[in-house]
Write a protein that holds these residues in place. Structure first.
Motif, PDB file in Angstrom:
ATOM      1  N   LYS A 849       0.791  -0.948   0.007  1.00  0.00           N
ATOM      2  CA  LYS A 849       0.046   0.048   0.147  1.00  0.00           C
ATOM      3  C   LYS A 849       0.989   1.113   0.116  1.00  0.00           C
ATOM      4  CE  LYS A 849      -4.128  -1.874   0.429  1.00  0.00           C
ATOM      5  NZ  LYS A 849      -5.260  -1.505  -0.449  1.00  0.00           N
ATOM      6  N   ASP A 850       0.587   2.270  -0.965  1.00  0.00           N
ATOM      7  CA  ASP A 850       1.278   3.651  -0.746  1.00  0.00           C
ATOM      8  C   ASP A 850       0.358   4.582   0.165  1.00  0.00           C
ATOM      9  OD1 ASP A 850       3.162   2.611  -2.516  1.00  0.00           O
ATOM     10  OD2 ASP A 850       2.355   3.511  -4.529  1.00  0.00           O
ATOM     11  N   VAL A 851       0.680   4.818   0.904  1.00  0.00           N
ATOM     12  CA  VAL A 851       0.103   5.620   2.063  1.00  0.00           C
ATOM     13  C   VAL A 851       1.043   7.112   2.290  1.00  0.00           C
ATOM     14  CG1 VAL A 851      -0.707   5.641   4.330  1.00  0.00           C
ATOM     15  CG2 VAL A 851      -0.949   3.757   3.169  1.00  0.00           C
ATOM     16  N   SER A 852       0.175   8.055   2.255  1.00  0.00           N
ATOM     17  CA  SER A 852       0.740   9.455   2.603  1.00  0.00           C
ATOM     18  C   SER A 852       0.712   9.445   3.906  1.00  0.00           C
ATOM     19  CB  SER A 852      -0.106  10.415   1.783  1.00  0.00           C
ATOM     20  OG  SER A 852      -0.017  10.206   0.336  1.00  0.00           O
ATOM     21  N   GLN A 853       1.765   9.862   4.796  1.00  0.00           N
ATOM     22  CA  GLN A 853       1.930   9.765   5.998  1.00  0.00           C
ATOM     23  C   GLN A 853       1.923  11.388   6.516  1.00  0.00           C
ATOM     24  OE1 GLN A 853       5.160   7.294   6.730  1.00  0.00           O
ATOM     25  NE2 GLN A 853       3.925   5.820   7.425  1.00  0.00           N
ATOM     26  N   LYS A 854       2.521  12.303   5.349  1.00  0.00           N
ATOM     27  CA  LYS A 854       2.541  13.642   5.787  1.00  0.00           C
ATOM     28  C   LYS A 854       2.545  14.260   4.334  1.00  0.00           C
ATOM     29  CE  LYS A 854       5.957  17.139   7.129  1.00  0.00           C
ATOM     30  NZ  LYS A 854       5.091  18.032   7.909  1.00  0.00           N
ATOM     31  N   ALA A 855       1.781  15.542   4.445  1.00  0.00           N
ATOM     32  CA  ALA A 855       1.967  16.454   3.320  1.00  0.00           C
ATOM     33  C   ALA A 855       2.614  17.960   3.747  1.00  0.00           C
ATOM     34  CB  ALA A 855       0.538  16.726   2.422  1.00  0.00           C
ATOM     35  N   LEU A 856       3.432  18.391   2.658  1.00  0.00           N
ATOM     36  CA  LEU A 856       3.911  19.680   2.784  1.00  0.00           C
ATOM     37  C   LEU A 856       3.435  20.531   1.652  1.00  0.00           C
ATOM     38  CD1 LEU A 856       6.093  21.603   4.178  1.00  0.00           C
ATOM     39  CD2 LEU A 856       7.633  20.791   2.545  1.00  0.00           C
ATOM     40  N   VAL A 857       2.513  21.686   1.867  1.00  0.00           N
ATOM     41  CA  VAL A 857       1.912  22.331   0.869  1.00  0.00           C
ATOM     42  C   VAL A 857       2.304  23.882   0.999  1.00  0.00           C
ATOM     43  CG1 VAL A 857      -0.043  20.613   0.982  1.00  0.00           C
ATOM     44  CG2 VAL A 857      -0.312  22.824   2.233  1.00  0.00           C
ATOM     45  N   GLY A 858       2.281  24.331  -0.219  1.00  0.00           N
ATOM     46  CA  GLY A 858       2.490  25.751  -0.331  1.00  0.00           C
ATOM     47  C   GLY A 858       2.265  26.102  -1.707  1.00  0.00           C
ATOM     48  N   LEU A 866       5.607   9.282   2.211  1.00  0.00           N
ATOM     49  CA  LEU A 866       5.004   8.160   2.238  1.00  0.00           C
ATOM     50  C   LEU A 866       5.640   7.333   3.118  1.00  0.00           C
ATOM     51  CD1 LEU A 866       4.846   7.501  -1.930  1.00  0.00           C
ATOM     52  CD2 LEU A 866       3.322   8.735  -0.269  1.00  0.00           C
ATOM     53  N   ASN A 867       4.746   6.041   3.350  1.00  0.00           N
ATOM     54  CA  ASN A 867       4.906   4.852   4.197  1.00  0.00           C
ATOM     55  C   ASN A 867       6.260   4.238   3.491  1.00  0.00           C
ATOM     56  OD1 ASN A 867       3.420   4.199   2.120  1.00  0.00           O
ATOM     57  ND2 ASN A 867       2.766   2.203   3.661  1.00  0.00           N
ATOM     58  N   ASP A 868       6.883   3.233   3.862  1.00  0.00           N
ATOM     59  CA  ASP A 868       7.982   2.226   3.577  1.00  0.00           C
ATOM     60  C   ASP A 868       7.324   1.255   2.483  1.00  0.00           C
ATOM     61  OD1 ASP A 868      10.570   1.521   3.098  1.00  0.00           O
ATOM     62  OD2 ASP A 868      10.589  -0.025   4.642  1.00  0.00           O
ATOM     63  N   ALA A 869       7.909   1.257   1.273  1.00  0.00           N
ATOM     64  CA  ALA A 869       7.290   0.266   0.440  1.00  0.00           C
ATOM     65  C   ALA A 869       7.296  -1.233   1.037  1.00  0.00           C
ATOM     66  CB  ALA A 869       7.944   0.467  -1.022  1.00  0.00           C
TER      67      ALA A 869
END
Length: 880
Positions: A849-858, A866-869
């Protein structure tokens, strides 16, 4: 919410009492070894060793065997799969821990963690390189809820405590050697050796090394660039324990570690979203790398010691630690992710972006240098554990010196060439006094309370701001190349951080050149500015190359630029000072020997601080400490299940989150008409949130060697107040203006409404040894990655606030939601009858599963971490 919580608590106690009445000693005896095993799970949340089932709060403890068997190896963020409500991400080497939706995304010198990390109870201020401690462990403790009284500094959301294995006294020379191989070319080893020094002292040496290829891949044409995420980590630890009698105990530990590789992975999904693709529609691990090669080099070492002495009725304990972190990173330069139909061709020099393709020859990237030298000291007096009034009192002192350098380059820049923040002197101090106690009212009822006073002070001196270089030519403006092959910024090696009085172009040019330790092979800035420094060409030496001027700009006949405009960073000075009180009150009541009911009210704070300043004559804006007040009511129960001892624990909680810090924008410049045209990010106490939920866990022993662990969390979060600038809408082509957004009603980031874990394991004895296996399935419902919660983005036409357009978040490039998912980890193993050998296989994230664990936006940025593959492998262990 309150009725549901109390109903669940009453039902759990009633069921537990029916299953295991207090007057049934025969049943307890029949449980035998099962009961002993359950009671042997020890935690030190309340600064005393106690059974997890007797701790009146919500905590989890995972042993080294638990972690290793589930493929959680030397990667701290993987532990979140086994702990509901825990979220861990890694951005630029900084570990960010959130517990039940509470934490901090700012672990720079301007911020602090919101969940306090510890190693053997010693506070870690800069959670970089914690993976280098993740070997030869006793256990990892995760305590949920504010711990301001007991743990103090920045324990707003709770604590994470990594407890290493201690030397073993009175035994023989012993230890283990372990080797492993896995997919992604993983290979590594771990070893520990115990050296007895007579009957009362011992040494223990432990070490590990791991190499692992990235879970990302380079989808671009420049295949010589390695993707982010490659690991090459090593660490060693030497521990000493001396206990000549039951009164004196002396423990000391020295550890060293080094992390090498290609940096920490990020996936830029902004352009893909603008092209109409959701993150689920693309392979987020397929990144178009270009320009600079990513690199990380993290050197760390530390020493800690504990001395305890029992004076008879009163115990004295001193804990001290020192940690040194020296971190350097070059970000893996990337042009975002690929998506179906994207033109991956190389754009020729001088061609505009509208030509299509990708400008691979673009070395714009970020450089980060972060050093930290921290020390903690704590002196505690406490009563004996069996006293009727069990108390602890003492004092705590913390001091950290930091040196931080950051440079963001914009290769081929015209007017803007980069941003530099270099802070050679960052100082943080904290001291506290505290007292905490538990009193036995009778043999069933206990009351507890505590109080802690904390004083925090921070200061910082350095420089911060933009490098601006405008170079005029015939027909346009020349660009400046900066950061090509071999480039290295000076950062903390700058010869001077004094900008006062630098007003001439020669002074400014010299200051910019001092920021370069080593020029890149194809950089032009030094040639362009050198004539200004030596006076030979006051407007700089003009260089006309296709990669910086294209075919439309020419050099003037005199070889100088038609004009030059230079800007340098300004001096930065900041300081803040705050003090606050934390407290807790609660009670524990034994409904029976196997049923505990408890309630606590407690507080926690996260340190305040100050913001950047861009005018030495203006005092930088400060922000207050965040405060969390938590009410928790729970019960812990042991009962008979098919003749075997099992457990069921449940708790309900309510959090009042005050003075919450959100990032906002402040004006730092105005145009000639007095309208804002320059902005900077600041931290402000503009938020207030409410959180509540129910968490339940159970361990069921099913017979035939089976054990089933279940853990469920229901969590509701809501921002009650928070008006901030929406940085997603920032328009640098229009002076940097941005719209305002009201966050009221939004959920806190990283807070799933439902989390459920199920872990099934079995051990089967054979004549030659024991075979065991386990499988863990962890489900999280959807969650938002930022406080914006997929809200529409409003873009402004001008500084007056006139609306130009409104776009939904996905169309604007900012999809913000991580869909619900289930991750599966598993392991199998066989141990020889003597225990000398063990062979095991493990797998983590088996469904990949590809899971976003944080986002940096601007503005124009939406980077996912992402999580570890998927990873799997086998290991062999020899115990001696």
């Amino acid at each position: 919410m309150s009725l549901a919580v109390f109903a669940a608590l009453i039902a759990s106690n009633a069921a537990a009492q029916d299953a295991a009445p207090a007057d049934a000693p025969a049943r307890e005896s029949a449980a035998g070894k099962d009961a002993t095993d359950l009671d042997s799970v020890i935690v030190t949340v309340e600064r005393r060793a106690q059974s997890l089932q007797k701790f009146a709060g919500t905590a989890q403890a995972l042993s080294q065997d638990d972690l290793r068997g589930l493929g959680i190896n030397n990667e701290l963020r993987q532990i979140q799969v086994a702990v509901p409500g825990l979220s861990i991400a890694n951005q630029e080497g900084a570990t960010e821990v959130f517990i039940r939706g509470v934490g901090s995304s700012n672990n720079t010198e301007l911020g602090d963690p919101g969940a306090a990390p510890h190693v053997n109870g010693a506070y870690i201020p800069r959670p970089r390189g914690l993976g280098a401690m993740f070997y030869d462990l006793e256990r990892v403790e995760i305590n949920k809820g504010p711990q301001g009284t007991l743990r103090g500094r920045n324990a707003l959301a709770g604590t994470l405590n990594i407890i290493t294995k201690k030397p073993e006294l009175g035994g023989d020379f012993s230890g283990y050697v372990q080797g492993e191989v896995g997919n992604r070319d993983q290979k590594g080893y771990e070893t520990a050796v115990n050296f007895p020094l007579g009957e009362y002292a011992a040494l223990r040496f432990a070490g590990y090394h791991v190499e692992k290829e990235a879970g990302f891949k380079n989808a671009g044409l420049w295949q010589h660039i390695q993707p982010a995420g490659i690991q090459d980590d090593s660490a060693g630890r030497l521990s000493f324990l001396y206990e000549p009698d039951d009164k004196l105990s002396v423990f000391a530990m020295l550890d060293v570690g080094r992390e090498l590789g290609t940096g920490y992975p990020g996936a830029g999904v902004f352009e893909a979203a603008r092209a109409g693709f959701k993150p689920d529609d693309i392979d987020m691990r397929a990144v178009v790398y270009r320009g600079a090669q990513g690199k990380v080099d993290n050197k760390l070492w530390g020493f800690q010691g504990t001395v305890r002495y029992d004076f008879g009725g009163v115990n004295l304990e001193y804990n001290g630690s020192y940690r040194d972190v020296d971190y350097f990173q070059i970000n893996s330069a990337a042009d975002g992710n690929t998506w179906p139909g994207r033109d991956l061709r190389e754009r020729p020099p001088g061609q505009p972006a509208t030509w299509g393709g990708i400008d691979y020859d673009n070395f714009g990237t970020n450089y980060l240098q972060a050093r930290s030298q921290s020390q903690t000291h704590e002196l505690r007096l406490s009563s004996d554990d069996d006293a009727r009034f069990r108390w602890t009192t003492g004092g705590f002192y913390f001091h950290e010196k930091q040196q931080v350098g950051f440079m963001a380059l914009a290769d081929k820049g015209a007017f803007y060439s980069g941003t530099e923040f270099t802070m050679p002197d960052v100082d943080g101090k904290s001291w506290a006094v505290f007292g905490d106690g538990t009193f036995d009212v009778n043999d069933r009822l206990r009351v507890k309370g505590g109080l802690r006073y904390t004083d925090e002070r921070k200061s910082r001196d350095g420089i911060g701001g933009n490098w601006t270089i405008g170079l005029g030519g015939d027909g346009g403006v020349f660009q400046t190349r900066l950061g090509t092959e071999g480039f290295m910024p000076s950062l903390l090696n700058r010869p001077s951080f004094n900008t006062t009085g630098l007003v001439t172009d020669a002074d400014k040019a010299r200051y910019l050149l001092d920021g370069i330790l080593r020029a890149g092979a194809r950089d032009t800035m030094q040639q362009q500015l050198q004539g200004i420094v030596d006076g030979s060409r006051p407007n700089g030496t003009c260089i006309d190359r296709p990669d910086i001027g294209g075919n439309t700009v020419n050099c003037p006949a005199n070889g100088q630029h038609s004009f030059i405009s230079l800007g340098i960073p300004s001096e930065q000075h900041g300081s803040s000072a705050f003090d606050f009180l934390d407290w807790r009150l609660g009670f524990e009541y034994d409904l029976s020997d196997r049923n505990l009911l408890y309630a606590t009210v407690s507080t926690g704070h996260k340190a305040g601080g100050f913001n950047d300043s861009f005018d030495v004559n203006v005092i930088p804006e400060t922000y207050k400490p965040e405060k969390l007040t938590a009410l928790e009511i729970g019960s812990k129960n042991s009962f008979e299940f098919f003749g075997r001892t099992s457990t069921f624990n449940v708790s309900g909680f309510y959090y009042d989150y005050q003075d919450q810090v959100f990032q906002d924008l402040t004006t730092i410049a105005f145009d000639p008409d007095g309208r804002p045209n320059g902005f900077a990010l600041v931290n402000r106490n503009v938020g207030k949130s409410e959180l509540y939920g129910i968490e339940a866990e159970s361990r069921l022993r099913l017979g035939a060697g089976f054990t089933l662990d279940l853990n469920a969390l229901y969590l509701k979060t809501e921002i009650k107040q928070g008006m901030v600038a929406d940085v997603r809408s920032q328009d640098f082509g229009n002076g940097g203006i941005t719209s305002q957004i009201d966050l009221t009603g939004n959920e806190l980031p990283l807070s799933s409404e439902f989390t459920f874990n199920a872990r099934l394991q079995q051990a089967i004895d054979f004549s030659r040894g024991t075979f065991d296996w386990q499988i863990l399935a962890a489900h999280r419902s959807s969650f938002f990655l930022t406080q914006y919660n997929d809200r529409d983005v409003t873009f402004l036409r001008d500084a007056s606030g006139a609306v130009a357009r409104v776009e939904d978040a996905a169309t604007a490039g900012f999809p913000d939601k991580q869909k619900g998912f289930t991750q599966v980890n598993a392991g199998i193993g066989f141990s020889s009858l003597s225990g000398a050998w063990r062979v095991e296989a493990w797998g983590s994230n088996l469904t990949n599963k590809d899971v976003s664990q944080k986002a940096l936006v601007g503005s124009g940025v939406n980077t996912r971490f992402l999580n570890d593959a998927r990873s799997y492998g086998v290991r062999v262990r020899w115990n001696f």
